[in-house]
Scaffold this motif. Structure first.
Motif, PDB file in Angstrom:
ATOM      1  N   UNK A 129       0.786  -1.223   0.000  1.00 26.41           N
ATOM      2  CA  UNK A 129       0.000   0.000   0.000  1.00 26.41           C
ATOM      3  C   UNK A 129       0.822   1.278   0.000  1.00 26.41           C
ATOM      4  N   UNK A 130       2.154   1.163  -0.024  1.00 28.60           N
ATOM      5  CA  UNK A 130       2.984   2.366   0.008  1.00 28.60           C
ATOM      6  C   UNK A 130       3.220   2.935  -1.375  1.00 28.60           C
ATOM      7  N   UNK A 131       3.167   2.114  -2.388  1.00 24.51           N
ATOM      8  CA  UNK A 131       3.381   2.584  -3.753  1.00 24.51           C
ATOM      9  C   UNK A 131       2.238   2.092  -4.623  1.00 24.51           C
ATOM     10  N   UNK A 132       1.967   2.844  -5.666  1.00 20.85           N
ATOM     11  CA  UNK A 132       0.900   2.429  -6.570  1.00 20.85           C
ATOM     12  C   UNK A 132       1.495   2.034  -7.908  1.00 20.85           C
ATOM     13  N   UNK A 133       2.479   1.190  -7.893  1.00 19.45           N
ATOM     14  CA  UNK A 133       3.119   0.735  -9.112  1.00 19.45           C
ATOM     15  C   UNK A 133       4.596   0.503  -8.879  1.00 19.45           C
ATOM     16  N   UNK A 134       5.345   0.596  -9.946  1.00 15.36           N
ATOM     17  CA  UNK A 134       6.792   0.432  -9.872  1.00 15.36           C
ATOM     18  C   UNK A 134       7.412   1.736 -10.335  1.00 15.36           C
ATOM     19  N   UNK A 135       7.842   2.518  -9.387  1.00 10.70           N
ATOM     20  CA  UNK A 135       8.391   3.829  -9.690  1.00 10.70           C
ATOM     21  C   UNK A 135       9.716   3.981  -8.948  1.00 10.70           C
ATOM     22  N   UNK A 136      10.802   4.155  -9.697  1.00 11.56           N
ATOM     23  CA  UNK A 136      12.103   4.326  -9.064  1.00 11.56           C
ATOM     24  C   UNK A 136      13.078   4.982 -10.024  1.00 11.56           C
ATOM     25  N   UNK A 137      14.155   5.468  -9.473  1.00 11.64           N
ATOM     26  CA  UNK A 137      15.272   6.002 -10.239  1.00 11.64           C
ATOM     27  C   UNK A 137      16.537   5.472  -9.572  1.00 11.64           C
ATOM     28  N   UNK A 138      17.361   4.757 -10.329  1.00 11.14           N
ATOM     29  CA  UNK A 138      18.565   4.182  -9.736  1.00 11.14           C
ATOM     30  C   UNK A 138      19.636   3.966 -10.802  1.00 11.14           C
ATOM     31  N   UNK A 139      20.798   3.572 -10.330  1.00 13.06           N
ATOM     32  CA  UNK A 139      21.907   3.308 -11.242  1.00 13.06           C
ATOM     33  C   UNK A 139      21.770   1.911 -11.838  1.00 13.06           C
ATOM     34  N   UNK A 140      22.288   1.769 -13.059  1.00 10.79           N
ATOM     35  CA  UNK A 140      22.301   0.467 -13.715  1.00 10.79           C
ATOM     36  C   UNK A 140      23.474  -0.337 -13.179  1.00 10.79           C
ATOM     37  N   UNK A 141      23.237  -1.612 -12.898  1.00 10.63           N
ATOM     38  CA  UNK A 141      24.325  -2.452 -12.405  1.00 10.63           C
ATOM     39  C   UNK A 141      24.813  -3.418 -13.477  1.00 10.63           C
ATOM     40  N   UNK A 142      23.924  -4.203 -13.996  1.00 10.58           N
ATOM     41  CA  UNK A 142      24.280  -5.182 -15.020  1.00 10.58           C
ATOM     42  C   UNK A 142      23.510  -4.800 -16.270  1.00 10.58           C
ATOM     43  N   UNK A 143      24.192  -4.176 -17.230  1.00  7.24           N
ATOM     44  CA  UNK A 143      23.534  -3.630 -18.414  1.00  7.24           C
ATOM     45  C   UNK A 143      24.181  -4.240 -19.647  1.00  7.24           C
ATOM     46  N   UNK A 144      23.360  -4.863 -20.489  1.00  6.83           N
ATOM     47  CA  UNK A 144      23.891  -5.531 -21.670  1.00  6.83           C
ATOM     48  C   UNK A 144      22.952  -5.321 -22.852  1.00  6.83           C
TER      49      UNK A 144
END
Length: 173
Positions: free
Chosen positions: A98-113
């Motif tokens: 109930x804390x978020x209404x979806x998937x919303x974030x901003x972060x660094x990429x770790x494993x990017x291919x």
């Protein structure tokens, strides 16, 4: 009478040849357009800054939901990812209910291919990122016309997929 029949058959055969050439030309034009679109998509992906507008949400075991125009997106830069996505599915543990209404974030990429398949004219991006609550894995498949399919997996949620369109200021699809 016989000459009229021969003339008529000759006319039909020549007309058929003209129509056949027209089909070949249309096929070549379609292939050229497809190649041009794919090269534009590839150029945008190589630019390291692009975003995907989400049109459909495809929850596991549910019906497709149209979210076109609601502003849902995935934005990727050379070192980070920003998402604003709806979520329709089962949440297990570890994520505040109930804390978020979806998937919303901003972060660094770790494993990017990035994997480019020129034969099939599609690009696949695999990435992993950590948010404050969960570890998220994404696979983004981009097709030759700029449409995309995104699959999102987390240990704390059921898998969900999205479909949408690659957008960029330089992309003219």
């Amino acid at each position: 009478m016989r000459t009229k029949i021969i003339l008529f058959i000759t006319l039909l055969l020549s007309l058929n040849i003209l129509v056949g050439q027209s089909r070949l030309e249309r096929k070549q034009l379609k292939e050229e357009k497809s190649q041009k679109e794919y090269l534009q998509v590839k150029e945008v992906i190589e630019s390291d800054t692009y975003e995907f507008n989400i049109v459909w949400v495809l929850p596991m075991g549910g019906t497709s939901i149209n979210v076109n125009g609601d502003g849902y997106l995935v934005k990727i830069t050379s070192d980070s990812i920003q998402t604003y996505l709806p979520y329709f599915g089962r949440v297990y543990s570890g994520v505040g209910y109930g804390t978020e209404s979806g998937i919303s974030f901003e972060s660094e990429l770790e494993d990017f291919q990035v994997t480019v398949n020129d034969d099939k004219k599609k690009i696949e991006i695999g990435l992993t990122t950590n948010t404050t609550n969960e570890n998220i894995e994404m696979v983004i498949t981009i097709f030759k016309n700029g449409s995309c399919h995104i699959t999102l997996q987390s240990m704390h949620r059921s898998t969900i997929s999205y479909s949408g369109k690659l957008v960029s200021k330089t992309l003219l699809l």
